[in-house]
Design an enzyme around this catalytic site. Structure first.
Site, PDB file in Angstrom:
ATOM      1  N   GLU A 248       0.832  -0.678  -0.257  1.00 43.29           N
ATOM      2  CA  GLU A 248       0.138  -0.152  -0.046  1.00 43.29           C
ATOM      3  C   GLU A 248       0.842   1.027  -0.231  1.00 43.29           C
ATOM      4  O   GLU A 248       1.850   1.477   0.350  1.00 43.29           O
ATOM      5  CB  GLU A 248      -0.876  -0.236   0.954  1.00 43.29           C
ATOM      6  CG  GLU A 248      -1.865  -1.268   1.428  1.00 43.29           C
ATOM      7  CD  GLU A 248      -2.665  -0.924   2.717  1.00 43.29           C
ATOM      8  OE1 GLU A 248      -3.779  -0.297   1.862  1.00 43.29           O
ATOM      9  OE2 GLU A 248      -2.869  -1.598   3.471  1.00 43.29           O
ATOM     10  N   HIS A 272      -6.700 -11.513   4.976  1.00 47.63           N
ATOM     11  CA  HIS A 272      -6.928 -11.697   3.568  1.00 47.63           C
ATOM     12  C   HIS A 272      -5.348 -11.911   2.115  1.00 47.63           C
ATOM     13  O   HIS A 272      -5.311 -12.739   1.491  1.00 47.63           O
ATOM     14  CB  HIS A 272      -5.917  -9.797   2.985  1.00 47.63           C
ATOM     15  CG  HIS A 272      -7.105  -8.969   3.610  1.00 47.63           C
ATOM     16  ND1 HIS A 272      -9.045  -9.220   3.609  1.00 47.63           N
ATOM     17  CD2 HIS A 272      -7.057  -7.461   3.690  1.00 47.63           C
ATOM     18  CE1 HIS A 272      -9.206  -8.725   4.072  1.00 47.63           C
ATOM     19  NE2 HIS A 272      -8.484  -7.352   4.090  1.00 47.63           N
TER      20      HIS A 272
HETATM   21  C1  BG6 Z   1      -8.419  -3.931   4.810  1.00 50.23           C
HETATM   22  C2  BG6 Z   1      -7.376  -3.484   5.740  1.00 50.23           C
HETATM   23  O1  BG6 Z   1      -8.780  -4.633   5.341  1.00 50.23           O
HETATM   24  O2  BG6 Z   1      -8.244  -4.173   3.908  1.00 50.23           O
HETATM   25  C3  BG6 Z   1      -6.793  -2.079   5.786  1.00 50.23           C
HETATM   26  O3  BG6 Z   1      -7.797  -3.059   7.357  1.00 50.23           O
HETATM   27  C4  BG6 Z   1      -6.046  -1.918   4.242  1.00 50.23           C
HETATM   28  O4  BG6 Z   1      -5.198  -1.589   6.329  1.00 50.23           O
HETATM   29  C5  BG6 Z   1      -7.142  -3.169   3.239  1.00 50.23           C
HETATM   30  O5  BG6 Z   1      -5.749  -0.864   3.912  1.00 50.23           O
HETATM   31  C6  BG6 Z   1      -6.532  -3.111   1.251  1.00 50.23           C
HETATM   32  O6  BG6 Z   1      -7.991  -3.053   0.774  1.00 50.23           O
HETATM   33  P1  BG6 Z   1      -7.429  -3.006  -0.371  1.00 50.23           P
HETATM   34  O7  BG6 Z   1      -8.675  -3.201  -1.045  1.00 50.23           O
HETATM   35  O8  BG6 Z   1      -7.593  -1.619  -0.762  1.00 50.23           O
HETATM   36  O9  BG6 Z   1      -6.045  -3.513  -1.343  1.00 50.23           O
END
Ligand code: BG6
Length: 519
Positions: A248, A272
């Site tokens: 991220e 995830h």
């Molecule tokens: C969330 C986390 O579950 O997933 C966040 O709590 C994270 O911290 C996010 O930023 C990332 O999701 P994506 O879909 O943007 O990759």
């Protein structure tokens, strides 16, 4: 699942292909229902849930009739609630005011004090009354868009006022939706489950992981098990390693309160990351059916080799971002972020090496990395194949031949790309790696379904495929809890947390692995 064949026209790199087994939802196949959102005055409702429902409404994909009842402690009239959501939907995208008016007529509001029996009883009476007026058949979804400490309180009260009871023969169903975190370790996950099960049976519970609803994540199983060419080589004989990256660019934003307690391992790895690993490593289920798929994923979790205390140092790198640059602007370090303790030792980055202890994967490392404030936002799975066993080109080429690589891009490139060697045209013998790409949204027509819209539709259909089952939650915590305990109680905790510059690819200590998956 509602599966139908539909003729689909897709363009793959200039060629037009027709046909394909597709699945879509016709609103006629959905039973009427009421969605009760707890935490209706919060961010999730405004930013994700209502925009997703509004889009489903525009696509004529909602059941008929369908109503939303927003609940929170704030006192609001129905109209004030509708107005607030109208502004939120307008902020998230285009709004057609005429269609919004029709949609808004389905939105209602009922203030609720979550821990008050009387207030929850009033909600129950209100819902029963609304069922009659709106003909929703007593089918209800309870969505907990509230902080996790309120899950037990609300789930308990829903049960106490009789709202979790279901009618006979599939009528008057009651479903509850909870978001991660499902506890903060094994014990708290078990406690949460006990509370949920006091009022709900397992098949009434939907534990959301929005990664599972991403098209490209769902596509992993299609790629692996709807084609014959990948499975024979999807194992230790051909694969050198697997890399799973969820990087991220953003920092902790305004979630310090939660993140300080969670850190990257609870926030991303428990859920995830481990889902991506399971989808990549699992065996083929005998049928594409929710419990069979979840059984296979659970088997992977059961096969992950536990990390012994003394081997942690060789298999896990934790980091925390310092100040640096993002998009050409200076950004603060984690410890300078609003709401973060100035001496915080919460990790914002982790890279971990997993081994799946079974016949297929023996000895193949799975490198999992996730962090905030990294160089760019990128989510992908890299399957790195082994080198050719013998190079007949060794006399004519000075360089080592790069091995094949399959990348399943999840974000921002939603694509599948395969790299292989070809001869450069000309008199000289020269090899060059080339990449063959399939880009998801160029390849298929039709607008993509937002991840929240997808999970919400599945709850309405009663399909558990994309949700966590409790055994999966427990297995994931069983693996992670001893690691968290060790990391959080070891004497040299601060020394184990490696600082990295915002905008980089993480701490230098992880670069030898990171360079295997980041280009
Ligand atoms: C969330 C986390 O579950 O997933 C966040 O709590 C994270 O911290 C996010 O930023 C990332 O999701 P994506 O879909 O943007 O990759």
């Amino acid at each position: 699942m509602t599966a139908m064949n539909r003729s689909e026209e897709a363009t793959v790199k200039g060629q037009t292909t027709t046909g394909g087994a597709c699945e879509f939802v016709a609103s006629g196949s959905l039973a009427p229902c009421t969605l009760v959102i707890f935490g209706a005055s919060g961010d999730l409702t405004a930013r994700k849930l209502i925009p997703a429902f509004y889009n489903l409404y525009l696509a004529d994909s909602l059941p008929k009739p369908f109503v939303v009842v927003g609940c929170s402690r704030t006192k609001l009239s129905h109209d004030a609630f509708r107005e607030k959501l109208k502004q939120a939907v307008a902020r998230e995208g285009n709004i057609d005011l005429g269609r919004w008016r029709d949609f808004a007529a389905k939105l209602f509001y009922q203030p609720v004090t979550y821990d008050s029996q009387e207030s929850c009883q009033e909600l129950a009476d209100y819902l029963r009354d609304l069922d009659k007026k709106q003909n929703t058949g007593g089918n209800r979804i309870f969505y907990l868009a509230v902080p996790p400490n309120l899950y037990p309180v609300i789930a308990g009260k829903i049960g106490e006022v009789g709202l979790s009871r279901e009618g006979r023969k599939g009528n008057g169903w009651a479903r509850i939706v909870v978001e991660k975190p499902f506890g903060r370790d094994l014990q708290t996950a078990l406690d949460l489950d006990k509370v949920l099960h006091k009022s709900f049976r397992e098949n009434q519970i939907y534990r959301i992981d929005h990664y599972l609803a991403k098209e490209t994540v769902q596509n992993i199983l299609m790629l692996r098990f709807a084609n014959t060419i990948f499975e024979p080589i999807w194992n230790r004989n051909f694969i050198d390693y697997v890399g799973i990256l969820a990087a991220e660019k953003l920092g902790v934003e305004n979630r310090a309160g939660y993140y300080e307690q969670a850190g990257v391992l609870r926030d991303m790895f428990q859920n995830h990351m481990v889902q991506l690993l399971a989808l990549t490593a699992m065996e083929s289920p005998s049928l594409f059916e929710d419990d069979r798929v979840r059984d296979e994923k659970a088997k992977v979790s059961r096969s992950i080799k536990p990390l012994a205390r003394e081997s942690l140092v060789d298999n896990l790198v934790l980091g925390q971002y310092k100040g640096g640059m993002a998009d050409g602007k200076e950004v603060p370090g984690y410890r300078e972020e609003k709401g973060v303790n100035a001496n915080s030792i919460t990790p914002t980055f982790a890279m971990m090496r997993y081994f799946v202890d079974n016949w297929r994967w023996q000895g193949v490392p799975f490198y999992l990395a996730s962090g905030k404030r990294l160089a760019r936002k990128e989510t992908k799975i890299v399957v790195q194949f082994k080198n050719v066993p013998h190079s007949m080109f060794r006399e004519v080429l000075d360089e080592k031949i790069a091995a094949n690589r399959l990348v399943l891009g999840i974000y921002p490139e939603e694509e599948i790309s395969l790299t292989f060697q070809t001869k450069v045209p000309g008199a000289k013998s020269c090899l060059r790696p080339v990449t063959m790409d399939f880009t998801y949204y160029q390849g298929f027509q039709g607008s993509p379904l937002d991840a929240y819209a997808k999970v919400l539709l599945d709850v309405m259909m009663g399909d558990h495929m994309l949700f966590w089952r409790q055994d999966g939650v427990e297995l994931s915590w069983s693996y992670l809890t001893p690691i968290l305990l060790e990391c959080e109680t070891c004497a040299n905790r601060e020394a184990q947390l490696h600082p990295y510059e915002a905008g980089s690819w993480g701490p230098v200590e992880s670069l030898k692995w990171m360079s295997l998956i980041v280009e």
